[in-house]
Design a protein around this motif. Structure first.
Motif, PDB file in Angstrom:
ATOM      1  N   LYS A 130       1.408  20.122 -17.164  1.00 22.08           N
ATOM      2  CA  LYS A 130       1.857  21.486 -17.469  1.00 22.08           C
ATOM      3  C   LYS A 130       2.897  22.021 -16.496  1.00 22.08           C
ATOM      4  O   LYS A 130       3.764  22.798 -16.871  1.00 22.08           O
ATOM      5  N   ARG A 131       2.817  21.646 -15.212  1.00 22.22           N
ATOM      6  CA  ARG A 131       3.740  22.191 -14.215  1.00 22.22           C
ATOM      7  C   ARG A 131       4.191  21.101 -13.251  1.00 22.22           C
ATOM      8  O   ARG A 131       3.364  20.414 -12.655  1.00 22.22           O
ATOM      9  N   VAL A 132       5.522  20.960 -13.100  1.00 21.01           N
ATOM     10  CA  VAL A 132       6.129  19.968 -12.219  1.00 21.01           C
ATOM     11  C   VAL A 132       6.937  20.695 -11.151  1.00 21.01           C
ATOM     12  O   VAL A 132       7.721  21.604 -11.463  1.00 21.01           O
ATOM     13  N   LEU A 133       6.759  20.304  -9.887  1.00 19.87           N
ATOM     14  CA  LEU A 133       7.504  20.889  -8.782  1.00 19.87           C
ATOM     15  C   LEU A 133       8.433  19.840  -8.182  1.00 19.87           C
ATOM     16  O   LEU A 133       8.012  18.724  -7.862  1.00 19.87           O
ATOM     17  N   VAL A 134       9.706  20.208  -8.002  1.00 20.64           N
ATOM     18  CA  VAL A 134      10.679  19.351  -7.319  1.00 20.64           C
ATOM     19  C   VAL A 134      11.017  19.993  -5.980  1.00 20.64           C
ATOM     20  O   VAL A 134      11.442  21.149  -5.936  1.00 20.64           O
ATOM     21  N   ALA A 135      10.799  19.250  -4.882  1.00 20.98           N
ATOM     22  CA  ALA A 135      11.222  19.696  -3.558  1.00 20.98           C
ATOM     23  C   ALA A 135      12.688  19.316  -3.404  1.00 20.98           C
ATOM     24  O   ALA A 135      13.027  18.143  -3.331  1.00 20.98           O
ATOM     25  N   TYR A 136      13.553  20.322  -3.353  1.00 17.86           N
ATOM     26  CA  TYR A 136      15.001  20.088  -3.463  1.00 17.86           C
ATOM     27  C   TYR A 136      15.709  20.556  -2.203  1.00 17.86           C
ATOM     28  O   TYR A 136      15.577  21.720  -1.793  1.00 17.86           O
ATOM     29  N   ASP A 137      16.466  19.658  -1.549  1.00 17.63           N
ATOM     30  CA  ASP A 137      17.175  20.024  -0.320  1.00 17.63           C
ATOM     31  C   ASP A 137      18.669  19.701  -0.387  1.00 17.63           C
ATOM     32  O   ASP A 137      19.326  19.609   0.645  1.00 17.63           O
ATOM     33  N   PHE A 138      19.207  19.507  -1.595  1.00 17.27           N
ATOM     34  CA  PHE A 138      20.632  19.248  -1.827  1.00 17.27           C
ATOM     35  C   PHE A 138      21.064  17.845  -1.407  1.00 17.27           C
ATOM     36  O   PHE A 138      22.244  17.528  -1.437  1.00 17.27           O
ATOM     37  N   SER A 139      20.143  16.978  -1.024  1.00 15.95           N
ATOM     38  CA  SER A 139      20.487  15.600  -0.689  1.00 15.95           C
ATOM     39  C   SER A 139      20.543  14.758  -1.957  1.00 15.95           C
ATOM     40  O   SER A 139      20.068  15.161  -3.027  1.00 15.95           O
ATOM     41  N   SER A 140      21.114  13.550  -1.854  1.00 16.69           N
ATOM     42  CA  SER A 140      21.197  12.673  -3.023  1.00 16.69           C
ATOM     43  C   SER A 140      19.814  12.245  -3.490  1.00 16.69           C
ATOM     44  O   SER A 140      19.578  12.106  -4.698  1.00 16.69           O
ATOM     45  N   ASP A 141      18.884  12.033  -2.562  1.00 24.55           N
ATOM     46  CA  ASP A 141      17.536  11.634  -2.975  1.00 24.55           C
ATOM     47  C   ASP A 141      16.791  12.778  -3.649  1.00 24.55           C
ATOM     48  O   ASP A 141      15.974  12.551  -4.545  1.00 24.55           O
ATOM     49  N   SER A 142      17.053  14.018  -3.222  1.00 22.49           N
ATOM     50  CA  SER A 142      16.413  15.130  -3.917  1.00 22.49           C
ATOM     51  C   SER A 142      17.028  15.330  -5.299  1.00 22.49           C
ATOM     52  O   SER A 142      16.361  15.809  -6.229  1.00 22.49           O
ATOM     53  N   GLU A 143      18.294  14.959  -5.477  1.00 23.50           N
ATOM     54  CA  GLU A 143      18.893  14.954  -6.819  1.00 23.50           C
ATOM     55  C   GLU A 143      18.156  13.961  -7.706  1.00 23.50           C
ATOM     56  O   GLU A 143      17.907  14.226  -8.889  1.00 23.50           O
ATOM     57  N   LEU A 144      17.824  12.799  -7.134  1.00 20.51           N
ATOM     58  CA  LEU A 144      17.076  11.807  -7.897  1.00 20.51           C
ATOM     59  C   LEU A 144      15.683  12.323  -8.233  1.00 20.51           C
ATOM     60  O   LEU A 144      15.193  12.151  -9.364  1.00 20.51           O
ATOM     61  N   ALA A 145      15.035  12.977  -7.265  1.00 15.80           N
ATOM     62  CA  ALA A 145      13.726  13.574  -7.531  1.00 15.80           C
ATOM     63  C   ALA A 145      13.820  14.604  -8.649  1.00 15.80           C
ATOM     64  O   ALA A 145      12.938  14.709  -9.507  1.00 15.80           O
ATOM     65  N   LEU A 146      14.926  15.365  -8.653  1.00 16.62           N
ATOM     66  CA  LEU A 146      15.136  16.352  -9.709  1.00 16.62           C
ATOM     67  C   LEU A 146      15.261  15.684 -11.075  1.00 16.62           C
ATOM     68  O   LEU A 146      14.730  16.173 -12.074  1.00 16.62           O
ATOM     69  N   SER A 147      15.962  14.540 -11.126  1.00 11.98           N
ATOM     70  CA  SER A 147      16.126  13.861 -12.415  1.00 11.98           C
ATOM     71  C   SER A 147      14.777  13.376 -12.940  1.00 11.98           C
ATOM     72  O   SER A 147      14.512  13.447 -14.142  1.00 11.98           O
ATOM     73  N   TYR A 148      13.915  12.896 -12.049  1.00 11.35           N
ATOM     74  CA  TYR A 148      12.585  12.477 -12.488  1.00 11.35           C
ATOM     75  C   TYR A 148      11.745  13.682 -12.897  1.00 11.35           C
ATOM     76  O   TYR A 148      11.024  13.642 -13.908  1.00 11.35           O
ATOM     77  N   GLY A 149      11.811  14.753 -12.108  1.00  6.69           N
ATOM     78  CA  GLY A 149      11.056  15.948 -12.473  1.00  6.69           C
ATOM     79  C   GLY A 149      11.490  16.511 -13.807  1.00  6.69           C
ATOM     80  O   GLY A 149      10.668  16.921 -14.632  1.00  6.69           O
ATOM     81  N   LEU A 150      12.804  16.524 -14.033  1.00  2.33           N
ATOM     82  CA  LEU A 150      13.349  16.995 -15.305  1.00  2.33           C
ATOM     83  C   LEU A 150      12.871  16.122 -16.455  1.00  2.33           C
ATOM     84  O   LEU A 150      12.480  16.619 -17.522  1.00  2.33           O
ATOM     85  N   SER A 151      12.881  14.805 -16.239  1.00  2.00           N
ATOM     86  CA  SER A 151      12.451  13.889 -17.292  1.00  2.00           C
ATOM     87  C   SER A 151      10.980  14.089 -17.643  1.00  2.00           C
ATOM     88  O   SER A 151      10.603  14.133 -18.820  1.00  2.00           O
ATOM     89  N   PHE A 152      10.119  14.219 -16.621  1.00  2.00           N
ATOM     90  CA  PHE A 152       8.697  14.463 -16.873  1.00  2.00           C
ATOM     91  C   PHE A 152       8.501  15.783 -17.611  1.00  2.00           C
ATOM     92  O   PHE A 152       7.690  15.865 -18.543  1.00  2.00           O
TER      93      PHE A 152
END
Length: 327
Positions: free
Chosen positions: A157-179
């Motif tokens: 129901k709820r996904v949290l992305v820890a985002y710090d503007f780095s390239s790896d956090s961009e990747l985390a965002l893409s996975y969070g968005l996909s889920f």
């Protein structure tokens, strides 16, 4: 990133030690494999090759099949493409090696969450997160769960992305968005700044857009990096908080009843450093829900005396096609 395309998992590796605790990771792995129509590798690592010989490899395979029967052979769900794998050696190294050899694009494993021992020595889950050739989803006991115990269904129901503007956090965002897209879940994106006057609220929705200073600049940058779009039927929820990154990630996850945290393997604020005690390590040990440590697909990080492995996944990430592997 926001064009509606979803990431796909084709090969999932789930390490098990044949304990009831590790079966809980298998529950997630089976549910995800069914959801994404992925092949599942159930991996058991014995301490030594002698231990495998004493048990007998065929007998051990039978034990693994019996162990996974509850999740793999349920008559209420479609059949699953899966394979048992038996290896020997150091668990973290072998998990990373086998995941690379089998071109996995997700590892799902259990952590026993032993904070004091892990703080001194590191845990297998933390070590795998550092060496793995693909993202790792880590589950723990006594956490919020979203993989069905009997139906192999997923109710995220709820996904949290820890985002710090780095390239790896961009990747985390893409996975969070996909889920979030796959399971029609709310997507929360959190950035943590280290200093801010206490009297100013941290929530973006309550901040004056014309306010000055580093905090308001961070708000604007976050809105630009992660636009206000609808994911799973709900707008993306942005938040900026002040304090220690790992503390704020944990606090936000508790406050918002988050069920999955996505973090990058390295970054400017949420770094998975080689030293123990990093923000990601601490979140892994204390999170109230499963955590996905996102990292680019790549060859295994070599342990001493072990050559890195070239895989289809690592070559694809590098824009190459390795010899002997069909496109």
């Amino acid at each position: 990133m926001f064009d509606g395309n979803r990431l796909r998992f084709k090969r999932i590796v789930c390490p098990v030690d044949l304990s009831p605790d590790s079966s809980q990771a298998l529950r997630y792995a089976v549910a995800l494999a069914r959801s994404y129509h992925a092949k599942l590798f159930v991996l058991h690592c014995a301490a030594t090759e002698t231990a495998v010989e004493v048990t007998d490899r065929a007998a051990l395979k039978h034990i693994i099949e019996s162990f996974t029967h509850e999740y793999l052979l349920s008559p209420t769900v479609p059949s699953l493409d899966w394979e048992s794998v038996i290896v020997s050696g150091e668990p973290d190294v072998e998990i990373a090696r086998e995941s690379a050899e089998r071109r996995a694009d997700l590892i799902v494993m259990r952590s026993r969450r032993r904070p004091y021992a892990a703080a001194l020595l590191g845990s297998v889950a933390e070590s795998v997160c550092r060496m793995a050739p693909c993202p790792t989803l880590v589950t723990h006991a006594h956490e919020r769960e979203w993989a069905g115990r009997t139906s192999n269904s997923l109710d995220l129901k709820r996904v949290l992305v820890a985002y710090d503007f780095s390239s790896d956090s961009e990747l985390a965002l893409s996975y969070g968005l996909s889920f979030a897209q796959q399971y029609r879940a709310e997507l929360h994106v959190l950035h943590v700044v280290r200093s801010r006057p206490k009297e100013i609220t941290p929530e973006i929705s309550q901040l004056p857009l014309a306010s000055e200073g580093a905090f308001s600049k961070t708000v604007g940058a976050l809105k630009t990096a992660v636009p206000h779009i609808k994911v799973g039927g709900w707008p993306v929820r942005h938040a900026v908080r002040e304090g220690q990154p790992y503390r704020e990630v944990l606090a936000y996850a508790e406050d918002q009843t988050v069920e999955l945290i996505c973090m990058g393997a390295s970054g400017t604020g949420f770094g998975m450093r080689a030293l123990f005690g990093s923000n990601a390590d601490r979140v892994l040990r204390q999170a109230p829900c499963p955590i996905l440590i996102a990292r680019p697909l790549k060859p295994m990080v070599a342990a001493p005396g072990i050559a890195p492995l070239r895989t289809e996944a690592s070559a694809a990430f590098a824009g190459e096609t390795p010899e002997g592997i069909e496109k």
